[in-house]
Scaffold this motif. Structure first.
Motif, PDB file in Angstrom:
ATOM      1  N   THR A 128       0.810  -1.207   0.000  1.00 26.55           N
ATOM      2  CA  THR A 128       0.000   0.000   0.000  1.00 26.55           C
ATOM      3  C   THR A 128       0.843   1.257   0.000  1.00 26.55           C
ATOM      4  OG1 THR A 128      -1.718  -1.183   1.185  1.00 26.55           O
ATOM      5  CG2 THR A 128      -1.808   1.211   1.248  1.00 26.55           C
ATOM      6  N   GLU A 129       1.921   1.265   0.824  1.00 23.36           N
ATOM      7  CA  GLU A 129       2.695   2.494   0.935  1.00 23.36           C
ATOM      8  C   GLU A 129       3.480   2.802  -0.332  1.00 23.36           C
ATOM      9  OE1 GLU A 129       4.834  -0.923   3.022  1.00 23.36           O
ATOM     10  OE2 GLU A 129       2.843  -0.040   2.959  1.00 23.36           O
ATOM     11  N   GLU A 130       3.651   1.823  -1.248  1.00 29.90           N
ATOM     12  CA  GLU A 130       4.385   2.072  -2.477  1.00 29.90           C
ATOM     13  C   GLU A 130       3.479   2.549  -3.615  1.00 29.90           C
ATOM     14  OE1 GLU A 130       7.447  -1.586  -1.599  1.00 29.90           O
ATOM     15  OE2 GLU A 130       7.052  -1.005  -3.648  1.00 29.90           O
ATOM     16  N   VAL A 131       2.175   2.489  -3.421  1.00 34.00           N
ATOM     17  CA  VAL A 131       1.236   2.970  -4.423  1.00 34.00           C
ATOM     18  C   VAL A 131       0.977   4.449  -4.193  1.00 34.00           C
ATOM     19  CG1 VAL A 131      -1.104   2.752  -5.324  1.00 34.00           C
ATOM     20  CG2 VAL A 131       0.165   0.709  -4.634  1.00 34.00           C
ATOM     21  N   THR A 132       1.147   5.243  -5.226  1.00 35.22           N
ATOM     22  CA  THR A 132       0.933   6.679  -5.119  1.00 35.22           C
ATOM     23  C   THR A 132      -0.322   7.077  -5.869  1.00 35.22           C
ATOM     24  OG1 THR A 132       2.177   7.237  -7.103  1.00 35.22           O
ATOM     25  CG2 THR A 132       3.425   7.002  -5.054  1.00 35.22           C
ATOM     26  N   CYS A 133      -0.826   8.257  -5.581  1.00 37.26           N
ATOM     27  CA  CYS A 133      -1.996   8.796  -6.280  1.00 37.26           C
ATOM     28  C   CYS A 133      -1.613  10.044  -7.057  1.00 37.26           C
ATOM     29  CB  CYS A 133      -3.106   9.125  -5.274  1.00 37.26           C
ATOM     30  SG  CYS A 133      -3.915   7.689  -4.574  1.00 37.26           S
ATOM     31  N   ASN A 134      -0.364  10.058  -7.569  1.00 45.72           N
ATOM     32  CA  ASN A 134       0.090  11.262  -8.254  1.00 45.72           C
ATOM     33  C   ASN A 134      -0.602  11.440  -9.607  1.00 45.72           C
ATOM     34  OD1 ASN A 134       1.875  11.855  -6.171  1.00 45.72           O
ATOM     35  ND2 ASN A 134       3.490  10.571  -7.062  1.00 45.72           N
ATOM     36  N   LYS A 135      -0.768  10.349 -10.315  1.00 44.83           N
ATOM     37  CA  LYS A 135      -1.399  10.426 -11.638  1.00 44.83           C
ATOM     38  C   LYS A 135      -2.259   9.182 -11.834  1.00 44.83           C
ATOM     39  CE  LYS A 135      -0.337  11.429 -16.476  1.00 44.83           C
ATOM     40  NZ  LYS A 135       0.728  11.540 -17.501  1.00 44.83           N
ATOM     41  N   PRO A 136      -3.385   9.094 -11.138  1.00 40.38           N
ATOM     42  CA  PRO A 136      -4.162   7.858 -11.186  1.00 40.38           C
ATOM     43  C   PRO A 136      -4.924   7.696 -12.497  1.00 40.38           C
ATOM     44  CG  PRO A 136      -5.293   9.490  -9.868  1.00 40.38           C
ATOM     45  CD  PRO A 136      -3.976  10.095 -10.250  1.00 40.38           C
TER      46      PRO A 136
END
Length: 793
Positions: A764-772
């Motif tokens: 989870t902590e490696e998934v970002t929401c920068n450009k979903p």
């Protein structure tokens, strides 16, 4: 008076020309069109002289009407060159120009013998030329034998067929144009023609050719009987559903009895072989009545309504009407074949009668048997309309428990889209297709001339309604553009195999794609490029085209101009011809100050229906977003409804592109409200409504953090599951980025859990929401955060 004396009486100063004509009529290839024929024509003209305006002019035309005769010439060629010879020679001998012109006209008239009612000269010449048809049987037989000798270069069967066709065409019209000819010669001529046609029939017919029209005739009778049975079922069905006991009348037995009796009467007329052309009347009646009945059924066909069902009556009546049209067509074809020389020889009566009965029984059984599933299919389609169902019958609900199915790192991706082949990724140089179950790459398509294709965003990757065809926008690099060559800007690919179906160069914008064509907007033109077929058309509309969809046999497009004009049009997918139009500017107060591409929103087709739905912003109440729906079969608006909240068209970073998507039972809309304060969460409206009437099904407000407030986020960042729920990728209060499911039960975050087959690196902590970016493939949600592609169970 012999022929020379007759010629010298007509033109005493043209004896050399007379000798030349006599020599022509004595040529070796002539066995009927000889001096004897010329003598008989001139004698008949003498008999009919009083009926002509200028008998001598007719006589001169008779001398020239067969002056040049080549049996191998094309139809009408002999008459034309004979007329030209007459005009040339008579002018040289000083005959008046007006008379020469009349003689040329009369000679040409003998090619088809189709003189006008007031053409007295033409009537006399044509009757004289055809006088041989009414000769004594002995002389007529000599005439027919002479014709056969002249056409000795043609095989017996081919000659018999051609001769029969010629004689039948003569028998179908009035033979003699003059009153005397018609009264005295018509009956004898028709007797001679009928006698010769009878002798030619066996020579012209194929060995079993006579059975062919009998088979078509039997098929026509079978369809008549089937139509009567279907009519009885339709009349016996209740007019509404559910039906009370008083509404059920039972099957009317008289309809199949009447159909069988009518078929028996037609069979008697057929096998008696008297006046076969009388069969044209019932064929025409069947076709006309059937077409009218189809129109009535179409007009009275009940519209599907939520909570209401349709009776069996109209499907059965529609099927009976179509069968009646088919019966008329088969009967007309059978009559036409029966008169055609290859099929004119009737089979033995018992054989023909047996073939008729068998074909009628088989066709009646096939049509009635095929009608039952047709009616049931129509009833299932019409009687399953619902405003509450959110799961398609063939789809299982997606649990979305957060378990990671697979994950892999990818280079910076553009748009992603779910297809029948998996999840398609738009890369900078092409397209990559990954398996939705395992994440493994199935195929890739790339071109060296492509530059930064991923920048096209979600609009750069189109998927057909069945998910089997994709169109990728692949702009070429200017510095790689060969001189004088238009490189393709769109690649149409098979989503399952990766096969290149076609490549298209266009400066326009692709609107929709399917396995048959790519629909492109080029300003105020709509262009269809063939994919699996050579279909190509280009249609000009009044305004610039902004949206388009392919649905069945139509291309539905929206063109809009600045001001108060937006029109929805249905175009034929084969030709581009317009079938219908709906002017939205009449129904809505459109925003004149905005660009059409801004205030005309998405257009979607509702699966397995004939309905398209769209969005449009209006000037009402300071700006209102309306949703509308059109029936493309009838070209009419079904319903319109305002969208909850205060969404605005894309006017800057604080607004967004609304996304409209459709399942079998829901129209899902995602749009944003204007942000009041910079750096504050923005409110999104996520709602679902019924495709049937626009009735709301559910509606939720979603707070979107500032870093996701991009105009493309509603289009790229949300995916529609088959059961009508929406998924997106969004930051959570504790700092993680996890999927969020939105549906009838509310907004539910789902944390990502490591799966048994997925690598532990995708925590989870490696998934970002920068450009979903989100899509759905194989009923599985697929997510991208710009550097990683992963799927959840």
């Amino acid at each position: 008076m012999d022929l020379r004396d007759q010629w010298n009486r007509l033109l005493p100063h043209a004896q050399p020309l007379g000798e030349d004509l006599l020599a022509r009529y004595a040529e070796q290839q002539r066995h009927y069109h000889d001096q004897r024929h010329l003598t008989e024509v001139l004698e008949t003209i003498d008999e009919l002289a009083d009926a002509a305006d200028d008998a001598d002019t007719v006589r001169l035309a008779a001398w020239f009407h067969d002056a040049i005769y080549d049996p191998q010439a094309d139809p009408g060629e002999n008459e034309e060159v004979s007329a030209q010879l007459a005009e040339l020679e008579l002018a040289a001998y000083g005959v008046e120009a007006e008379r020469v012109e009349e003689i040329g006209r009369l000679v040409r008239l003998t090619a088809k013998h189709d003189c006008e009612p007031d053409d007295r000269n033409g009537a006399v010449l044509c009757d004289a030329d055809l006088r041989i048809l009414s000769a004594t049987p002995q002389r007529y037989d000599e005439y027919s034998a002479g014709i056969r000798q002249e056409y000795g270069h043609i095989a017996d069967r081919d000659f018999a067929r051609g001769r029969m066709t010629f004689l039948q065409s003569l028998a179908g019209t009035r033979l003699y144009a003059t009153t005397r000819g018609h009264d005295q010669w018509e009956q004898a001529a028709r007797g001679n023609i009928a006698r010769e046609v009878g002798t030619l029939g066996p020579k012209a017919a194929r060995p079993i050719g006579g059975l062919i029209p009998v088979i078509y005739f039997g098929a026509a009778l079978g369809v008549v009987i089937a139509s009567s049975v279907l009519l009885g079922r339709g009349l016996g069905a209740a007019a509404k559903w559910p039906a009370g006991p008083e509404d059920v009348s039972g099957f009317p037995v008289w309809t199949p009895i009447a159909g069988t009796a009518l078929s028996a009467g037609l069979a008697c007329a057929w096998f008696r072989r008297t006046q076969p052309r009388l069969l044209t009347i019932p064929a025409l009646v069947f076709a006309v009545v059937g077409v009218i009945a189809v129109g009535i059924c179409w007009w009275r066909w009940p519209a599907a309504q939520p909570g209401a069902a349709m009776s069996e009556r109209w499907p059965y009546l529609m099927l009976a009407s179509v069968a009646l049209v088919l019966a008329g067509a088969l009967l007309s074809l059978a009559r036409r074949l029966r008169l055609a020389p290859p099929y004119a020889q009737a089979p033995p009566r018992m054989l023909g009668l047996g073939a008729t009965v068998v074909c009628a029984a088989v066709l009646a059984w096939i049509v009635v048997s095929a009608g039952e599933p047709f009616v049931q299919a129509r009833l299932e389609t019409a009687n399953t309309v619902s405003t509450t169902t959110t799961i398609a019958p063939n789809q299982m609900p997606v649990q979305l428990d957060g378990t990671l199915a697979w994950s892999r790192e990818v280079p910076a991706t553009g748009a992603i889209a779910g297809t029948a082949g998996g999840v398609a990724e738009l890369r900078s140089d092409g397209v990559v297709m990954s398996d939705a179950t395992t994440g493994q790459i199935r195929w890739r398509y790339s071109r060296a001339d492509v530059q930064d294709a991923a920048s096209s965003g979600s609009k750069g990757l189109l998927v057909s309604a069945d998910g089997r065809t994709i169109a990728a926008h692949l702009p070429f690099a200017d510095y790689r553009d060969p001189a004088g060559i238009d490189l393709p800007t769109y690649a149409v690919l098979d989503a399952v195999s990766g096969k290149v179906l076609t490549e298209v160069h266009t400066d326009g914008t692709a609107l929709a794609v399917d396995q048959d064509q790519l629909l492109v907007a080029e300003g105020n033109y709509v262009v269809a490029h063939g994919v699996s077929s050579p279909t190509h058309w280009r249609t000009q509309l009044r305004c610039n085209v902004t949206q388009g969809e392919l649905i069945g046999d139509q291309a539905v497009v929206v063109d809009a101009c600045g001001g108060n004009s937006a029109v929805v049009r249905g175009l034929d997918v084969e030709t581009g011809d317009q079938r219908w139009e709906v002017d939205l500017g009449i129904r809505f107060d459109l925003s004149a100050e905005l660009e059409p591409s801004t205030w005309v929103g998405d257009l979607v087709a509702v699966p397995d229906t004939r309905e398209v739905s769209g969005l449009i912003w209006t000037g009402a109440a300071g700006g209102t977003l309306f949703q509308w729906s059109v029936d493309v079969s009838e070209g009419r608006i079904i319903w319109t409804t305002p969208v909850p909240g205060t969404p605005r068209p894309r006017l800057g970073s604080a607004s967004c592109d609304a996304q409209l998507a459709a399942t079998h039972a829901s129209l899902v809309l995602i749009t944003c409200r204007n942000a009041s304060d910079v750096g504050q969460p923005q409110t999104y409206d996520v709602s679902a409504s019924s495709p049937a009437d626009g009735t709301p099904q559910w509606h939720h407000l979603l707070e979107v953090p500032p870093k996701l407030q991009q105009p493309e986020y509603p289009r790229d960042g949300f995916g529609l599951l088959p059961d009508g729920r929406v998924v997106t990728l969004m930051p959570q209060p504790h700092g993680s980025c996890s999927p969020v499911m939105i549906g009838a039960t509310g907004i539910q975050p789902r944390p990502i859990l490591a799966g048994t087959t997925a690598k532990p690196v995708a925590l989870t902590e490696e998934v970002t929401c920068n450009k979903p970016a989100v899509t759905v493939a194989g009923a599985r949600p697929i997510f991208s955060d710009g550097s990683r592609l992963f799927a959840l169970n």
